[in-house]
Design an enzyme around this catalytic site. Structure first.
Site, PDB file in Angstrom:
ATOM      1  N   SER A 289       0.812  -1.206   0.000  1.00 51.79           N
ATOM      2  CA  SER A 289       0.000   0.000   0.000  1.00 51.79           C
ATOM      3  C   SER A 289       0.857   1.274   0.000  1.00 51.79           C
ATOM      4  O   SER A 289       1.504   1.586  -0.983  1.00 51.79           O
ATOM      5  CB  SER A 289      -0.960  -0.040   1.198  1.00 51.79           C
ATOM      6  N   ASP A 300       9.970   5.457 -10.407  1.00 51.04           N
ATOM      7  CA  ASP A 300       9.602   6.035 -11.702  1.00 51.04           C
ATOM      8  C   ASP A 300      10.385   7.313 -12.009  1.00 51.04           C
ATOM      9  O   ASP A 300      10.717   7.590 -13.162  1.00 51.04           O
ATOM     10  CB  ASP A 300       8.103   6.335 -11.749  1.00 51.04           C
ATOM     11  N   LYS A 314      -0.738  -4.309  -3.136  1.00 49.62           N
ATOM     12  CA  LYS A 314      -2.029  -3.704  -2.778  1.00 49.62           C
ATOM     13  C   LYS A 314      -2.100  -2.312  -3.406  1.00 49.62           C
ATOM     14  O   LYS A 314      -1.578  -1.346  -2.871  1.00 49.62           O
ATOM     15  CB  LYS A 314      -2.212  -3.621  -1.272  1.00 49.62           C
TER      16      LYS A 314
END
Length: 432
Positions: A289, A300, A314
């Protein structure tokens, strides 16, 4: 209020169904009528008398449990407990748990709590509480039984992989004060471990980095290792804040709901706590999460090197919706996406560099089961890559070993520290 909900509550309380509901869909009315028939039969004929509250709560929980593993109803007490926990303090044993195959499964014991001191491990199953079987209880009911007055004792029966029979542990309940951020100096590298994302995390990370930078000397600090291993997640705003601490610009995460225009985007603000110095993030199969939001954002943007093993997967957002005098609804309302548009739901974050902890002495690879993930949970929300042939054998393995208490045995951390010395940052990005 939604007509179906009005009718549901009308049946549950024995009230007449409003004309607006009667004018609704014939199929909706037929299904609600079926519920009313079952409800009345249980009320009148069940072997023991059952309260309206119990029946309605059970019906609501059953409805939500059929959607996904993370949607649930919290009564007033459970809602209060949740609010206390997100503030960083609650009463109990100190374990993050989920429900699997009817038993309570330990996701991770929280450091320096009765659970960790008693030796509970990730992957353990709690099969009974004070001699009473857990099977048949909801997760909420099991958690309620594990909580209680401070200094009171509870006997839990534990089934562990590799041990034939369950064994008992006696734990003494305590006030659990979550120390969500732990830090120390590792030579000229700052080591920060975040155990969960509660309201204290951003302030804790900033203080840890400021204090250790002063101790080491700002010019001598080589970088930071952000340890998110076995971190089950927590508050979205704290995940965004921690990501922002290491980014000067760009998107951190976006959330996308049911409707095409139901999109929210969160972007970084100027300022980097590490002033462009290298960052390594450690993750494993217990990182979920909010941990995955941070790892995904920094990966990224190439602001950090992600090391360890594949994360839990998740990738959904739960909204807490207070209900008037009736607790709250925890409802999955969106999926979240990393800055490049990746959904990690049921997949997880793949590390840039895979590093496994060594097996325990004498253990064989086949003796250590692969960590179960979001994709293994019943009724889990479908991920973008499921069913299209993506993933599979080429994916990195997932594991969630305990972080060794003996610092000398923490191979993942050793490799992260060694990696810091080799990394270069150019224009805020890790250079290849």
């Amino acid at each position: 209020m939604n007509r179906a909900v009005v009718a549901f509550l009308a049946f549950a309380t024995g009230a007449a169904i409003p004309m607006c509901v009667q004018a609704g869909s014939a199929e909706t009315y037929r299904q609600l009528n079926l519920f009313g028939d079952v409800y009345e039969r249980v009320k009148s004929d069940y072997v023991d008398e059952v309260t309206d509250e119990k029946l309605v709560e059970a019906a609501i929980n059953g409805m939500l449990a059929s959607l996904d593993p993370h949607s649930s109803y919290m009564n007033a007490k459970a809602f209060g407990d949740m609010q206390v926990q997100t503030r960083g303090e609650f009463g109990g044993l100190g374990i993050e748990v989920t429900m699997e195959n009817g038993f309570v499964k330990v996701v991770t014991p929280i450091d320096e709590t009765p659970a960790s001191r008693a030796g509970l491990k990730t992957g353990d199953y709690i099969v009974s509480l004070d001699g009473k079987d857990v099977l048949g209880l909801t997760l909420q009911e099991a958690v309620e039984k594990m909580r209680g007055p401070v200094d009171s004792k509870i006997v839990i029966s534990v089934k562990r992989e590799g041990i034939a029979k369950p064994f008992d542990l006696t734990l003494t309940r305590a006030v659990i004060k979550i120390r969500a951020v732990r830090s120390r100096r590792e030579g000229d590298v700052i080591y920060v471990r975040v155990t969960q994302f509660n309201e204290q995390v951003d302030a804790g990370v900033k203080k840890a980095i400021a204090d250790l930078s002063k101790e080491i000397g700002p010019d001598k600090v080589k970088g930071v290792v952000l340890d998110l291993r076995n971190n089950p997640g927590g508050l979205l705003d704290q995940a965004i804040a921690i990501s922002d601490e290491f980014l000067d610009r760009g998107e951190i995460v976006s959330t996308r709901g049911r409707k095409p225009d139901d999109v929210s985007r969160y972007s970084a603000t100027q300022g980097d706590l590490m002033a462009g110095k290298p960052v390594v993030v450690l993750i494993n199969g217990g990182s979920a999460s909010a941990s995955e939001i941070v790892a995904g954002a920094l990966q990224d943007h190439k602001r950090a090197l992600i090391m360890g093993t594949r994360s839990f997967g998740k990738g959904s957002v739960q909204t807490i919706i207070p209900l008037p005098n009736q607790g709250a609804l925890r409802l999955t309302t969106a999926r979240y996406y990393t800055p490049s548009g990746r959904s990690i739901q049921a997949k997880g974050i793949e590390p840039d560099k895979q590093v496994l902890q060594p097996l325990p002495d004498g253990a064989k690879p086949e003796d250590v089961p692969q960590m179960r993930s979001e994709a293994d949970l019943p009724n889990h929300l479908q991920g973008d890559s499921e069913g299209n042939g993506a993933g599979g054998a080429t994916e990195a393995p997932r594991s969630a070993e305990e972080i060794p208490e003996d610092r000398a045995k923490d191979v993942q951390l050793d490799q992260a520290l060694a990696q810091i010395a080799t990394l270069k940052v150019v224009d805020g990005k890790i250079a290849n």
